[in-house]
Design a protein around this motif. Structure first.
Motif, mmCIF file in Angstrom:
data_model
loop_
_atom_site.group_PDB
_atom_site.id
_atom_site.type_symbol
_atom_site.label_atom_id
_atom_site.label_comp_id
_atom_site.label_asym_id
_atom_site.label_seq_id
_atom_site.Cartn_x
_atom_site.Cartn_y
_atom_site.Cartn_z
ATOM 1 N N THR A 1 0.597 -1.136 -0.378
ATOM 2 C CA THR A 1 -0.033 0.000 0.114
ATOM 3 C C THR A 1 0.784 1.183 -0.039
ATOM 4 N N GLN A 2 0.656 2.074 -0.604
ATOM 5 C CA GLN A 2 0.890 3.553 -0.323
ATOM 6 C C GLN A 2 -0.105 4.729 0.046
ATOM 7 N N HIS A 3 0.556 5.498 1.055
ATOM 8 C CA HIS A 3 0.122 6.629 1.700
ATOM 9 C C HIS A 3 0.487 7.613 1.333
ATOM 10 N N GLN A 4 -0.258 9.310 1.600
ATOM 11 C CA GLN A 4 -0.056 10.664 1.853
ATOM 12 C C GLN A 4 -0.186 10.398 3.142
ATOM 13 N N PRO B 1 9.200 2.339 3.377
ATOM 14 C CA PRO B 1 9.753 3.471 3.552
ATOM 15 C C PRO B 1 8.788 4.571 3.676
ATOM 16 N N PHE B 2 9.302 5.837 4.196
ATOM 17 C CA PHE B 2 8.769 6.358 3.796
ATOM 18 C C PHE B 2 9.718 7.709 2.956
ATOM 19 N N SER B 3 9.533 8.659 1.759
ATOM 20 C CA SER B 3 9.623 9.311 0.694
ATOM 21 C C SER B 3 9.193 10.735 0.575
ATOM 22 N N VAL B 4 10.145 11.412 0.886
ATOM 23 C CA VAL B 4 10.170 13.210 0.613
ATOM 24 C C VAL B 4 10.595 13.615 -0.820
ATOM 25 N N GLY B 5 10.197 13.631 -1.475
ATOM 26 C CA GLY B 5 10.237 13.251 -3.150
ATOM 27 C C GLY B 5 10.869 14.885 -3.444
ATOM 28 N N VAL C 1 4.784 14.311 1.203
ATOM 29 C CA VAL C 1 5.383 13.227 1.740
ATOM 30 C C VAL C 1 4.927 11.552 1.815
ATOM 31 N N LYS C 2 5.244 10.514 0.932
ATOM 32 C CA LYS C 2 4.573 9.063 1.036
ATOM 33 C C LYS C 2 5.159 8.580 1.737
ATOM 34 N N PHE C 3 4.153 7.230 1.994
ATOM 35 C CA PHE C 3 5.074 5.967 3.194
ATOM 36 C C PHE C 3 4.007 4.811 2.380
ATOM 37 N N SER C 4 5.193 3.705 2.940
ATOM 38 C CA SER C 4 5.070 1.923 1.737
ATOM 39 C C SER C 4 4.935 1.420 2.985
ATOM 40 N N MET C 5 4.390 0.066 2.735
ATOM 41 C CA MET C 5 3.638 -1.024 4.113
ATOM 42 C C MET C 5 3.517 -1.986 2.268
ATOM 43 N N ASP C 6 4.857 -2.997 2.541
ATOM 44 C CA ASP C 6 5.062 -3.905 1.958
ATOM 45 C C ASP C 6 4.855 -5.146 2.894
ATOM 46 N N PHE C 7 3.735 -5.822 2.741
ATOM 47 C CA PHE C 7 3.398 -6.787 3.309
ATOM 48 C C PHE C 7 2.914 -8.264 2.605
ATOM 49 N N SER C 8 2.836 -9.126 3.936
ATOM 50 C CA SER C 8 2.678 -10.304 3.372
ATOM 51 C C SER C 8 1.878 -10.975 4.467
#
Length: 144
Positions: free
Chosen positions: A62-65, A118-122, A128-135
């Motif tokens: 998932t990716q979020h702001q 990961p958090f990303s400040v482009g 600012v974006k925040f992602s979650m890899d999950f299983s």
């Protein structure tokens, strides 16, 4: 062709110990894959191979702001569980899809394990974006 579902009809909620964390808002994307593996075996006396399928769980991202510090609280909970500081904590993700016909489907990703967060400040002007890899071992598709 009937109207197809768009991302605006998909809602994602994180559940920590089955309590919704509503502040994890502004989901930009959800990708998930039901992982299956084909097993192939050849036998003497047969002219073709035999095939089976094995289910290997679900992977997703998932990716979020965001507009509040809730993602940092969730990361803290995830890291604490990974370090066995809060071993009883369970994470579940729930996606509700609302189809144009009025039908709904709910996908519950149970007992999720997380990879990279990961958090990303482009740039100065980017959000600012925040992602979650999950299983997870299981995802149930439930009619609503």
């Amino acid at each position: 062709m009937a109207q197809r579902i768009k991302g605006q009809e998909v809602e994602i909620v994180m559940l920590v110990d089955w309590a919704p964390r509503e502040n994890l808002a502004f989901a930009q994307s959800l990708d998930f894959t039901f992982k299956t593996e084909i097993k192939e075996e050849g036998f003497l006396g047969e002219t073709t191979n035999r095939y089976d399928t094995v289910f290997n769980g679900v992977e997703g991202k998932t990716q979020h702001q965001f507009d509040n510090p809730e993602p940092f609280n969730i990361v803290r909970l995830i890291v604490n569980k990974a370090r066995s500081r809060e071993p009883g904590t369970t994470f579940n993700l729930r996606a509700t899809l609302k189809f144009p016909s009025g039908q709904k489907a709910r996908i519950v990703f149970r007992d999720v394990a997380f990879g990279s967060l990961p958090f990303s400040v482009g740039s100065r002007t980017d959000y600012v974006k925040f992602s979650m890899d999950f299983s997870c071992s299981e995802a149930q598709v439930l009619p609503v």
